[in-house]
Design a protein around this motif. Structure first.
Motif, PDB file in Angstrom:
ATOM      1  N   LEU A 281       0.803  -1.220   0.000  1.00  0.00           N
ATOM      2  CA  LEU A 281       0.000   0.000   0.000  1.00  0.00           C
ATOM      3  C   LEU A 281       0.838   1.273   0.000  1.00  0.00           C
ATOM      4  O   LEU A 281       0.308   2.355  -0.284  1.00  0.00           O
ATOM      5  CB  LEU A 281      -0.949  -0.004   1.197  1.00  0.00           C
ATOM      6  CG  LEU A 281      -2.207  -0.854   1.002  1.00  0.00           C
ATOM      7  CD1 LEU A 281      -2.938  -1.039   2.333  1.00  0.00           C
ATOM      8  CD2 LEU A 281      -3.135  -0.212  -0.020  1.00  0.00           C
ATOM      9  N   SER A 282       2.120   1.160   0.276  1.00  0.00           N
ATOM     10  CA  SER A 282       2.958   2.355   0.227  1.00  0.00           C
ATOM     11  C   SER A 282       3.104   2.874  -1.208  1.00  0.00           C
ATOM     12  O   SER A 282       3.518   4.012  -1.428  1.00  0.00           O
ATOM     13  CB  SER A 282       4.344   2.075   0.809  1.00  0.00           C
ATOM     14  OG  SER A 282       5.090   1.210  -0.034  1.00  0.00           O
ATOM     15  N   LYS A 283       2.746   2.044  -2.189  1.00  0.00           N
ATOM     16  CA  LYS A 283       2.819   2.451  -3.602  1.00  0.00           C
ATOM     17  C   LYS A 283       1.463   2.907  -4.144  1.00  0.00           C
ATOM     18  O   LYS A 283       1.367   3.321  -5.303  1.00  0.00           O
ATOM     19  CB  LYS A 283       3.313   1.265  -4.446  1.00  0.00           C
ATOM     20  CG  LYS A 283       4.587   0.601  -3.958  1.00  0.00           C
ATOM     21  CD  LYS A 283       5.799   1.460  -4.206  1.00  0.00           C
ATOM     22  CE  LYS A 283       7.067   0.803  -3.673  1.00  0.00           C
ATOM     23  NZ  LYS A 283       7.323  -0.509  -4.274  1.00  0.00           N
ATOM     24  N   ALA A 284       0.415   2.820  -3.329  1.00  0.00           N
ATOM     25  CA  ALA A 284      -0.949   3.059  -3.824  1.00  0.00           C
ATOM     26  C   ALA A 284      -1.137   4.465  -4.385  1.00  0.00           C
ATOM     27  O   ALA A 284      -1.751   4.654  -5.444  1.00  0.00           O
ATOM     28  CB  ALA A 284      -1.957   2.799  -2.714  1.00  0.00           C
ATOM     29  N   ARG A 285      -0.641   5.463  -3.694  1.00  0.00           N
ATOM     30  CA  ARG A 285      -0.877   6.848  -4.127  1.00  0.00           C
ATOM     31  C   ARG A 285      -0.142   7.161  -5.436  1.00  0.00           C
ATOM     32  O   ARG A 285      -0.662   7.884  -6.294  1.00  0.00           O
ATOM     33  CB  ARG A 285      -0.477   7.809  -3.009  1.00  0.00           C
ATOM     34  CG  ARG A 285      -1.360   7.654  -1.769  1.00  0.00           C
ATOM     35  CD  ARG A 285      -0.826   8.397  -0.564  1.00  0.00           C
ATOM     36  NE  ARG A 285      -1.026   9.818  -0.636  1.00  0.00           N
ATOM     37  CZ  ARG A 285      -2.120  10.457  -0.213  1.00  0.00           C
ATOM     38  NH1 ARG A 285      -3.128   9.780   0.307  1.00  0.00           N
ATOM     39  NH2 ARG A 285      -2.218  11.774  -0.299  1.00  0.00           N
ATOM     40  N   LYS A 286       1.020   6.597  -5.594  1.00  0.00           N
ATOM     41  CA  LYS A 286       1.777   6.795  -6.830  1.00  0.00           C
ATOM     42  C   LYS A 286       1.043   6.189  -8.024  1.00  0.00           C
ATOM     43  O   LYS A 286       0.917   6.821  -9.086  1.00  0.00           O
ATOM     44  CB  LYS A 286       3.165   6.165  -6.683  1.00  0.00           C
ATOM     45  CG  LYS A 286       4.017   6.241  -7.932  1.00  0.00           C
ATOM     46  CD  LYS A 286       5.365   5.554  -7.720  1.00  0.00           C
ATOM     47  CE  LYS A 286       6.194   5.550  -9.001  1.00  0.00           C
ATOM     48  NZ  LYS A 286       7.498   4.849  -8.798  1.00  0.00           N
TER      49      LYS A 286
END
Length: 399
Positions: A281-286
């Motif tokens: 989820l640390s990549k979700a916004r990207k």
């Protein structure tokens, strides 16, 4: 694949009430929930969205980095550009599995065979409304799905059977078509809420029934839409019922009210139900930003997981608690790699002024904060917008 199923409980602040057995019972936590992303096909069905071949490839790469288990590459018979996108995605050899989409039509399947697709989702309508619209009979549906699945299997393809409008289908007939699909060689099945009309409680009931029809060794996917604003809740219910794959899109994009948002589902499963998922989820916004820019649309600033203002505070009462994130937020911004911040506007208070002065390194005595706040409120009210940091610095310089 990347599993992000070990979020520290210290980063989740949802309260003890969620730990009650009536909330937590029923989930099989020995199985990791995985995601089948259909942004490139079902997501692109959002009105006015057209992804170029370059955009589809970039999105597929982003989905791979996100840790999505499967990426639906698209429907190559739609256009030459779609064919090119599928070809490039297959050639990239991503860690994510690449699946094709096909109607129960041999020519659709052949288009994927020619490109080298090794796994395919095959759809056909099963509700009375949809069959009538297509001019199908129950007998022709079974004949068509059987022939299509056997054709794909004869060419070595893994098949997921996708009965369109499952949730509005007659249960007796639905059981018959699932069994026919398995007999023809389908290795997996989907339960499909095509028009988003199934209540979460009904979803769990239906998934359990489908599991009894297809047996314990056949993975079950849930594919839901958001017409009643319940797509995430329905996906959670599907997992409780026994689904181990959730299909959906980035940002929940898609036809009508859109699809289930796979990032929202992943966050809820982990933070509210302690269910392990396969997603970083640390990549979700990207990835969300990439899809939005590629599709030429925006999402609400307050949208869960990816909204730009999720961790930004304007209200003075809330800003006064900013030093304690767990007092004003349900989970840490670190989970989704978001920045926390304070902005200045009509609703700001003295705490906003104090935080912003420190943030910008301005030399303003505390006894001048009330006057500065008054200036901020006056300008924000008059202009009907926030006060920028540059404007605030000018205000402070005039004191």
């Amino acid at each position: 694949m990347t599993s992000n199923s070990t979020i520290s409980p210290a980063l989740i602040w949802t309260g003890d009430i969620n730990n009650r057995p009536e909330v937590q019972d029923g989930f099989d936590r020995s199985k990791t929930v995985r995601f089948y992303d259909t942004t490139l096909r079902d997501g692109e069905q959002a009105v006015g969205v057209v992804f170029s071949a370059d955009a589809k490839f970039a999105i597929a790469r982003g989905l791979d980095e996100l840790g999505v288990g499967r990426i639906e590459s698209g429907f190559p018979r739609v256009s030459d550009e779609d064919t090119e996108a599928v070809r490039r995605i297959l050639a990239a050899k991503f860690a994510s599995e690449i699946w094709g989409f096909s109607r129960a039509v041999k020519a659709d399947i052949d288009a994927h065979i020619e490109l080298g697709t090794t796994a395919v989702l095959i759809e056909i309508a099963t509700s009375e409304q949809k069959m009538k619209a297509y001019g199908f009979s129950r007998e022709s549906v079974i004949e068509r799905l059987t022939d299509a699945i056997k054709h794909a299997r004869a060419h070595g393809m893994r098949v997921n059977f996708f009965p369109v409008d499952s949730t509005r289908s007659d249960l007796g007939f639905l059981a018959e078509v699932y069994k026919a699909a398995i007999a023809a060689g389908a290795a997996e099945v989907s339960v499909v809420d095509t028009i988003g009309a199934c209540a979460p409680e009904a979803v769990e009931y239906l998934i359990r029934n489908v599991a009894s029809w297809v047996g314990p060794d056949v993975p079950i996917h849930w594919h839901g839409h958001n017409d009643f604003g319940l797509a995430t809740a329905a996906a959670i219910a599907a997992v409780r019922g026994g689904a181990t794959w959730i299909q959906g899109t980035i940002n929940g994009m898609g036809e009508r009210a859109g699809n289930a948002d796979i990032c929202e589902v992943a966050l809820a499963l982990q933070c509210l139900y302690d269910v392990p998922v396969e997603m970083d989820l640390s990549k979700a916004r990207k990835v969300s930003e990439l899809v939005r820019k590629s599709g030429g649309y925006q999402v609400d600033r307050w949208k869960p997981v990816v909204g730009e203002d999720l961790f930004v505070r304007e209200s003075g009462a809330v800003a006064a608690q900013f030093h304690m994130p767990d007092a004003i937020e349900p989970y840490s911004s670190a989970i989704v790699s978001a920045q926390r911040g304070i902005v200045l506007g009509k609703k700001s208070g003295l705490a906003n002024i104090e935080i912003k002065v420190k943030e910008l390194g301005l030399a303003v005595a505390a006894d001048r904060f009330p006057a500065l706040l008054a200036s901020v409120k006056e300008q924000a009210t008059r202009a009907h917008r926030l006060v920028s940091d540059a404007e605030f610095a000018k205000m402070a310089a005039k004191l």
